[in-house]
Design a protein around this motif. Structure first.
Motif, PDB file in Angstrom:
ATOM      1  N   LYS A 197       0.970  -0.929   0.106  1.00 34.04           N
ATOM      2  CA  LYS A 197      -0.584  -0.497   0.125  1.00 34.04           C
ATOM      3  C   LYS A 197       0.359   1.552  -0.129  1.00 34.04           C
ATOM      4  O   LYS A 197       0.269   2.395  -0.998  1.00 34.04           O
ATOM      5  CB  LYS A 197      -1.146  -0.026   1.371  1.00 34.04           C
ATOM      6  CG  LYS A 197      -2.818  -0.786   1.148  1.00 34.04           C
ATOM      7  CD  LYS A 197      -2.660  -0.871   2.365  1.00 34.04           C
ATOM      8  CE  LYS A 197      -4.244  -1.517   1.999  1.00 34.04           C
ATOM      9  NZ  LYS A 197      -4.946  -1.686   3.529  1.00 34.04           N
ATOM     10  N   PHE A 198       1.922   1.192   0.737  1.00 35.58           N
ATOM     11  CA  PHE A 198       2.871   1.929   1.048  1.00 35.58           C
ATOM     12  C   PHE A 198       3.635   2.620  -0.524  1.00 35.58           C
ATOM     13  O   PHE A 198       3.732   3.513  -1.262  1.00 35.58           O
ATOM     14  CB  PHE A 198       3.765   2.424   1.818  1.00 35.58           C
ATOM     15  CG  PHE A 198       4.832   3.134   2.325  1.00 35.58           C
ATOM     16  CD1 PHE A 198       4.826   4.548   2.331  1.00 35.58           C
ATOM     17  CD2 PHE A 198       5.946   3.029   1.526  1.00 35.58           C
ATOM     18  CE1 PHE A 198       6.364   5.653   2.628  1.00 35.58           C
ATOM     19  CE2 PHE A 198       7.040   4.302   1.342  1.00 35.58           C
ATOM     20  CZ  PHE A 198       7.119   5.264   1.624  1.00 35.58           C
ATOM     21  N   PHE A 199       3.854   1.343  -1.322  1.00 35.55           N
ATOM     22  CA  PHE A 199       4.797   1.004  -2.133  1.00 35.55           C
ATOM     23  C   PHE A 199       3.628   1.840  -3.570  1.00 35.55           C
ATOM     24  O   PHE A 199       4.008   3.213  -3.757  1.00 35.55           O
ATOM     25  CB  PHE A 199       4.947  -0.148  -2.656  1.00 35.55           C
ATOM     26  CG  PHE A 199       5.283   0.323  -4.310  1.00 35.55           C
ATOM     27  CD1 PHE A 199       7.287   0.085  -4.077  1.00 35.55           C
ATOM     28  CD2 PHE A 199       4.565  -0.458  -5.595  1.00 35.55           C
ATOM     29  CE1 PHE A 199       7.408   0.073  -6.145  1.00 35.55           C
ATOM     30  CE2 PHE A 199       4.783  -0.229  -6.364  1.00 35.55           C
ATOM     31  CZ  PHE A 199       6.345   0.497  -7.042  1.00 35.55           C
ATOM     32  N   TRP A 200       2.449   1.743  -3.672  1.00 32.32           N
ATOM     33  CA  TRP A 200       1.574   1.808  -5.002  1.00 32.32           C
ATOM     34  C   TRP A 200       1.198   3.921  -4.719  1.00 32.32           C
ATOM     35  O   TRP A 200       0.598   4.648  -4.906  1.00 32.32           O
ATOM     36  CB  TRP A 200       0.587   0.960  -5.123  1.00 32.32           C
ATOM     37  CG  TRP A 200       0.490   0.142  -5.595  1.00 32.32           C
ATOM     38  CD1 TRP A 200       0.653  -1.325  -5.094  1.00 32.32           C
ATOM     39  CD2 TRP A 200       1.802  -0.025  -7.134  1.00 32.32           C
ATOM     40  NE1 TRP A 200       0.942  -2.379  -6.256  1.00 32.32           N
ATOM     41  CE2 TRP A 200       1.444  -1.547  -7.108  1.00 32.32           C
ATOM     42  CE3 TRP A 200       1.682   0.541  -8.180  1.00 32.32           C
ATOM     43  CZ2 TRP A 200       1.962  -1.913  -8.695  1.00 32.32           C
ATOM     44  CZ3 TRP A 200       1.879   0.179  -8.748  1.00 32.32           C
ATOM     45  CH2 TRP A 200       2.038  -1.004  -9.498  1.00 32.32           C
ATOM     46  N   GLY A 201       0.929   3.404  -2.766  1.00 33.16           N
ATOM     47  CA  GLY A 201       1.263   5.278  -2.739  1.00 33.16           C
ATOM     48  C   GLY A 201       1.551   6.577  -3.161  1.00 33.16           C
ATOM     49  O   GLY A 201       1.993   7.571  -3.628  1.00 33.16           O
ATOM     50  N   SER A 202       3.227   5.869  -2.999  1.00 34.00           N
ATOM     51  CA  SER A 202       4.359   6.486  -3.553  1.00 34.00           C
ATOM     52  C   SER A 202       4.522   6.753  -4.477  1.00 34.00           C
ATOM     53  O   SER A 202       4.605   8.183  -5.120  1.00 34.00           O
ATOM     54  CB  SER A 202       5.431   6.434  -3.425  1.00 34.00           C
ATOM     55  OG  SER A 202       5.584   5.930  -1.076  1.00 34.00           O
ATOM     56  N   ILE A 203       3.947   5.966  -5.625  1.00 34.78           N
ATOM     57  CA  ILE A 203       3.755   5.723  -7.144  1.00 34.78           C
ATOM     58  C   ILE A 203       3.043   6.786  -7.714  1.00 34.78           C
ATOM     59  O   ILE A 203       3.498   7.677  -8.287  1.00 34.78           O
ATOM     60  CB  ILE A 203       3.225   4.286  -7.472  1.00 34.78           C
ATOM     61  CG1 ILE A 203       5.034   4.063  -7.304  1.00 34.78           C
ATOM     62  CG2 ILE A 203       3.691   4.376  -8.921  1.00 34.78           C
ATOM     63  CD1 ILE A 203       6.561   4.229  -7.894  1.00 34.78           C
TER      64      ILE A 203
END
Length: 268
Positions: A141-147
C-alpha cells in the motif's frame, strides 16, 4: 463496470458481467484492479459478453477462494454454474497465466479457447520472488501510494522507471516513441494498480501440465518483453497440443500498445 459480490462456500468472489453475445472470461494480471482496463472492455462493443472475475487477493475476492491456481479454478466453475455459462473462451493476462491454464487443464469441458496475453507459463524464479516480496508484500500500500503521488508530480520519470522492468529496449528511446495515447494508457494503468494480497499469491503459483490442455490456445507475446521472456511463449507452443503463437509487434510486456505495421510498399 458494476461489480457483483458472489458468496461461495470458500468465500467472497468479485466479478462483473456485461454485454451481449458469446461470453469471454477475463482474468486480469498482477496488480490489476476492477478499474484497470487494458482495452478488454471494448469486447462488449464487438458483440461479446465480458465476464471479469477478480482473482484471490484482488479487489473484494477473498484469498480463501483459492490460494493456488488449481483451487481457484474450482471456485470459478461455481460462478460459471451460477451464471448458467456452459462453456466460455478465456483470456489470461500476465500473472493470471497459471489460472487460465489450471481452468483449461482441470475443467476442459468448460473452456472453449484459451488466449494467453503476455501470460506466465512457468513458476517464478527465487530471485523474482524475493524482489516481489519486498515491494509488494506488507508494504504494497505504501509502495503504490508513493507511485501514485509521484505520478502527479513527475509522471515521465515514474513511467520510465516502470518500463525498465517491462522492455528490453533502451527506455529513453522507447518512451520517446510512445504516442500521447500510449503514455495515457500506462498512466491510467498505474493509477488504478494495487497488489492487495493477490500478487503475493501469484508469485507462488505452480503451473499445471500444459500438455493436458484440450482447448485450442492462442499465445500473444512480444520478443522484447523483459517481464515474461519470449521463451515462455516457446514453451507454451511446444507443450500444448493445439497452440498458435502470435508475435505482437510491441516493444514491451504491454502488448496492447504496439507499433502499427507499415503497409506494403512503404519505406521503413
Amino acid at each position: 463496470m458494476a461489480a457483483t459480490l458472489f458468496d461461495t462456500a470458500k468465500g467472497i468472489v468479485e466479478y462483473s458481467y456485461e454485454g451481449n453475445g458469446p461470453t469471454i472470461l477475463l482474468f486480469k494480471g498482477g496488480h490489476c484492479t476492477r478499474d484497470t482496463d487494458l482495452s478488454h472492455s471494448s469486447l462488449t462493443y464487438e458483440g461479446y459478453s465480458l465476464l471479469t472475475i477478480s482473482r484471490p487477493g484482488y479487489d473484494h475476492t477473498d484469498i480463501s477462494t483459492g490460494r493456488s491456481a488449481e483451487e481457484f479454478s474450482q471456485t470459478v466453475i461455481k460462478i460459471l454454474d451460477h451464471l448458467k455459462i456452459r462453456k466460455t473462451s478465456v483470456i489470461a493476462v500476465s500473472s493470471a497465466g497459471p489460472t487460465g491454464i489450471a481452468l483449461a487443464v482441470h475443467h476442459p469441458e468448460r473452456v472453449e479457447k484459451l488466449i494467453m496475453e503476455s501470460a506466465v507459463t512457468v513458476p517464478w524464479d527465487i530471485g523474482s520472488k524475493r524482489k516481489a516480496k519486498v515491494l509488494f508484500g506488507p508494504s504494497e500500500k505504501f509502495f503504490w501510494g508513493s507511485i501514485k503521488t509521484l505520478l502527479r508530480v513527475v509522471p515521465d520519470m515514474v513511467i520510465k522507471q516502470m518500463l525498465e522492468e517491462l522492455t528490453t529496449e533502451n527506455v529513453d528511446h522507447f518512451y520517446d516513441q510512445l504516442s500521447p495515447n500510449d503514455r495515457r494508457f500506462i498512466f491510467d494503468m498505474l493509477t488504478t494498480a494495487q497488489s492487495g494480497k493477490g500478487f503475493s499469491l501469484d508469485i507462488n503459483h505452480g503451473v499445471a501440465d500444459m500438455s493436458k490442455i484440450q482447448a485450442p490456445v492462442l499465445g500473444m507475446y512480444s520478443h522484447k518483453d523483459n517481464s515474461v521472456p519470449y521463451s515462455q511463449a516457446l514453451l507454451l507452443k511446444s507443450t500444448v497440443p493445439s497452440c498458435e503463437i502470435y508475435d505482437v509487434k510491441s516493444d514491451s510486456h504491454l502488448i496492447w500498445i504496439a507499433r502499427v505495421p507499415k503497409m506494403c510498399g512503404t519505406n521503413d
